[in-house]
Motif scaffolding. Structure first.
Motif, short mmCIF file in Angstrom:
data_model
loop_
_atom_site.label_atom_id
_atom_site.label_comp_id
_atom_site.label_asym_id
_atom_site.label_seq_id
_atom_site.Cartn_x
_atom_site.Cartn_y
_atom_site.Cartn_z
N THR A 122 34.08 13.26 68.41
CA THR A 122 35.23 13.32 69.30
C THR A 122 35.76 14.76 69.30
O THR A 122 35.41 15.57 68.44
CB THR A 122 36.38 12.38 68.85
OG1 THR A 122 37.11 12.99 67.78
CG2 THR A 122 35.84 11.03 68.39
N TRP A 123 36.62 15.05 70.25
CA TRP A 123 37.37 16.30 70.17
C TRP A 123 38.34 16.19 68.99
O TRP A 123 38.59 15.09 68.48
CB TRP A 123 38.15 16.54 71.45
CG TRP A 123 37.27 16.84 72.64
CD1 TRP A 123 35.90 16.90 72.67
CD2 TRP A 123 37.71 17.09 73.99
NE1 TRP A 123 35.46 17.18 73.94
CE2 TRP A 123 36.54 17.30 74.76
CE3 TRP A 123 38.95 17.15 74.59
CZ2 TRP A 123 36.61 17.58 76.13
CZ3 TRP A 123 39.02 17.42 75.95
CH2 TRP A 123 37.85 17.64 76.70
N PHE A 124 38.86 17.32 68.54
CA PHE A 124 39.82 17.26 67.43
C PHE A 124 40.85 18.37 67.57
O PHE A 124 40.64 19.36 68.26
CB PHE A 124 39.12 17.32 66.07
CG PHE A 124 38.20 18.50 65.87
CD1 PHE A 124 38.66 19.68 65.30
CD2 PHE A 124 36.85 18.42 66.24
CE1 PHE A 124 37.81 20.77 65.11
CE2 PHE A 124 36.00 19.50 66.05
CZ PHE A 124 36.48 20.67 65.48
N THR A 125 41.97 18.18 66.89
CA THR A 125 43.08 19.13 66.95
C THR A 125 43.15 19.92 65.65
O THR A 125 43.27 19.34 64.57
CB THR A 125 44.41 18.39 67.17
OG1 THR A 125 44.34 17.64 68.38
CG2 THR A 125 45.57 19.37 67.25
N CYS A 126 43.05 21.23 65.76
CA CYS A 126 43.17 22.10 64.60
C CYS A 126 44.66 22.33 64.30
O CYS A 126 45.43 22.62 65.21
CB CYS A 126 42.49 23.44 64.87
SG CYS A 126 40.72 23.30 65.23
N PHE A 127 45.04 22.19 63.04
CA PHE A 127 46.43 22.44 62.68
C PHE A 127 46.50 22.98 61.25
O PHE A 127 45.54 22.89 60.48
CB PHE A 127 47.27 21.16 62.81
CG PHE A 127 47.11 20.19 61.67
CD1 PHE A 127 48.11 20.03 60.73
CD2 PHE A 127 45.96 19.43 61.53
CE1 PHE A 127 47.98 19.15 59.67
CE2 PHE A 127 45.80 18.54 60.47
CZ PHE A 127 46.82 18.40 59.54
N GLY A 128 47.61 23.56 60.91
CA GLY A 128 47.79 24.12 59.58
C GLY A 128 49.03 25.00 59.56
O GLY A 128 49.64 25.26 60.59
N ASP A 129 49.39 25.44 58.37
CA ASP A 129 50.63 26.20 58.21
C ASP A 129 50.61 27.55 58.92
O ASP A 129 51.63 28.04 59.38
CB ASP A 129 50.92 26.43 56.72
CG ASP A 129 51.24 25.12 56.00
OD1 ASP A 129 51.67 24.18 56.68
OD2 ASP A 129 51.05 25.05 54.77
N GLN A 130 49.42 28.17 59.02
CA GLN A 130 49.35 29.54 59.53
C GLN A 130 48.58 29.66 60.84
O GLN A 130 48.16 30.75 61.22
CB GLN A 130 48.73 30.45 58.47
CG GLN A 130 49.55 30.51 57.19
CD GLN A 130 48.91 31.40 56.13
OE1 GLN A 130 47.92 32.07 56.38
NE2 GLN A 130 49.50 31.41 54.94
N ILE A 131 48.35 28.54 61.53
CA ILE A 131 47.63 28.61 62.80
C ILE A 131 48.40 27.87 63.89
O ILE A 131 49.20 26.97 63.60
CB ILE A 131 46.20 28.03 62.70
CG1 ILE A 131 46.25 26.50 62.52
CG2 ILE A 131 45.41 28.66 61.58
CD1 ILE A 131 44.94 25.83 62.82
N LYS A 132 48.13 28.25 65.11
CA LYS A 132 48.73 27.57 66.25
C LYS A 132 47.91 26.33 66.57
O LYS A 132 46.68 26.39 66.68
CB LYS A 132 48.76 28.51 67.46
CG LYS A 132 49.44 27.92 68.68
CD LYS A 132 49.48 28.92 69.83
CE LYS A 132 50.15 28.32 71.06
NZ LYS A 132 50.18 29.28 72.20
N GLU A 133 48.56 25.21 66.68
CA GLU A 133 47.86 23.95 66.94
C GLU A 133 47.13 24.00 68.28
O GLU A 133 47.70 24.40 69.29
CB GLU A 133 48.87 22.80 66.93
CG GLU A 133 48.24 21.42 66.98
CD GLU A 133 49.25 20.31 66.76
OE1 GLU A 133 49.41 19.47 67.67
OE2 GLU A 133 49.90 20.30 65.68
N ARG A 134 45.87 23.60 68.26
CA ARG A 134 45.09 23.59 69.51
C ARG A 134 43.99 22.54 69.44
O ARG A 134 43.50 22.21 68.35
CB ARG A 134 44.47 24.96 69.79
CG ARG A 134 43.40 25.39 68.79
CD ARG A 134 42.95 26.81 69.05
NE ARG A 134 41.92 27.24 68.10
CZ ARG A 134 40.61 27.14 68.32
NH1 ARG A 134 40.18 26.65 69.48
NH2 ARG A 134 39.74 27.55 67.43
N VAL A 135 43.62 22.02 70.59
CA VAL A 135 42.54 21.03 70.68
C VAL A 135 41.22 21.76 70.84
O VAL A 135 41.09 22.63 71.70
CB VAL A 135 42.77 20.06 71.86
CG1 VAL A 135 41.56 19.14 72.02
CG2 VAL A 135 44.03 19.24 71.63
N LEU A 136 40.26 21.42 70.01
CA LEU A 136 38.92 21.99 70.12
C LEU A 136 38.04 21.00 70.87
O LEU A 136 37.75 19.91 70.38
CB LEU A 136 38.34 22.27 68.74
CG LEU A 136 37.09 23.14 68.69
CD1 LEU A 136 37.37 24.52 69.28
CD2 LEU A 136 36.58 23.30 67.26
#
Length: 340
Positions: A122-136
């Motif tokens: 599936t597609w997934f959403t990258c997230f974390g304390d030091q990154i901008k949330e985005r869908v890959l």
């Protein structure tokens, strides 16, 4: 966590190593799935933190706790999970990610509608304390995924579900540390169909302990070997030069500038690839041709142009010229004349 003799529909493989920090979120996201017919294999690779206590805090008979007596490493632990799995389908999950509650239901629905489908991501959403949330997002259908694998991995490992009968005795290869999933997909692409659901059904957590952060040089080195293996499979020389051309053509990298000599090399590589594929008949010829032309057109727009290059393309890949708009070609020719 009692021994369960019932055969579940899905076996979820979650390898663990010192993962106490985010483990509860990951486990909860699986236990709360709307599709509940699964076993959750929690395989602890000899953790030294509080991982075991987190696991033992649960009272759910779908959890199967397996503890390695010594640290085996990720790949051996994944293969151990494949050997333990009882389900008709095998799902992957990581100790620090969060699955959407509808993930399993949507993947099982797709498998049931497509009996020839062996791997579903599936597609997934990258997230974390030091990154901008985005869908890959990744290519959706089998042919597009297979072609894109010539330049990069386009199945998110922790999003994947596999049909057990499709993978049969295939296992992750220990020679491809930090890229074992990418290598696995290339072999599976030869025996079954692949697909991505075009919807983000997992939150992929970025932090300092990610393999992609810790082992980036090794991951890049093994990725090149995997690309080389694919070129070799269709009968092309897996030289460093050809691997680089394949990365440029299918890796989806942003090109700032390309020289005319580099573009000629890239075009020759593309032509050789299509020629070999006509003999091997592994990739759909029309889709491969369209994919290559789109990418070449994009790179051509970043390339230093001259009469020599235009002449070369008219002889070797004239569609790169003919597919451009008339006005764009007129401007290009005018610029070349003015430089002369």
């Amino acid at each position: 966590m009692a021994e369960n003799l019932r055969i579940p529909k899905i076996s979820v493989i979650m390898p663990l190593y010192n993962g106490e920090k985010y483990l509860k979120e990951a486990i909860d996201s699986i236990l709360h799935q709307t599709y509940a017919d699964f076993e959750l294999l929690l395989i602890d690779d000899a953790s030294s933190d509080n991982t075991e206590n987190v696991i033992r805090s649960y009272n759910d008979n779908r959890i199967v706790y397996i503890k390695n007596e010594e640290n085996l490493g990720l790949i051996k632990t994944l293969n151990k999970g494949l050997n333990f799995a009882k389900g008709e389908f095998i799902a992957r999950m990581d100790q620090d990610d969060i699955a959407d509650v509808t993930r399993f239901k949507k993947q099982i629905n797709l498998f049931e509608k497509n009996p020839d489908l062996g791997v579903c991501g599936t597609w997934f959403t990258c997230f974390g304390d030091q990154i901008k949330e985005r869908v890959l997002d990744h290519p959706e259908n089998d042919e597009d995924i297979k072609i894109s694998l010539l330049g990069r991995s386009t199945l998110g490992h922790p999003t994947v579900m596999m049909r057990k009968s499709a993978i049969q005795d295939l296992r992750y290869d220990e020679n491809y540390t930090s890229a074992e999933d990418y290598e696995f997909w290339t072999r599976l692409s030869r025996v079954t169909k692949l697909q991505n659901i075009p919807e983000s059904l997992l939150q992929y957590r970025f932090h300092d302990s990610n393999i992609s952060v810790l082992d980036q040089p090794l991951q890049a080195e093994n990725a090149k070997k995997i690309i080389g293996n694919q070129l070799k499979y269709i009968g092309l020389n897996h030289s460093d030069s050809n691997i680089k051309m394949s990365e440029i053509l299918f890796g989806n990298f942003y090109i700032h500038y390309f020289s005319d000599s580099e573009f000629k090399k890239l075009t020759n590589f593309a032509n050789n690839l299509e020629s070999r594929n006509k003999q091997k008949k592994f990739y759909n010829e029309n889709i491969l041709n369209n994919t290559i032309n789109q990418r070449l057109l994009t790179i051509f727009n970043k390339t230093q142009k001259n009469i020599s290059l235009i002449s070369f393309l008219l002889k070797n890949r004239k569609e790169i010229i003919t597919k451009r708009r008339f006005l764009a070609n007129a401007k290009m020719i005018a610029k070349i004349i003015l430089k002369k």
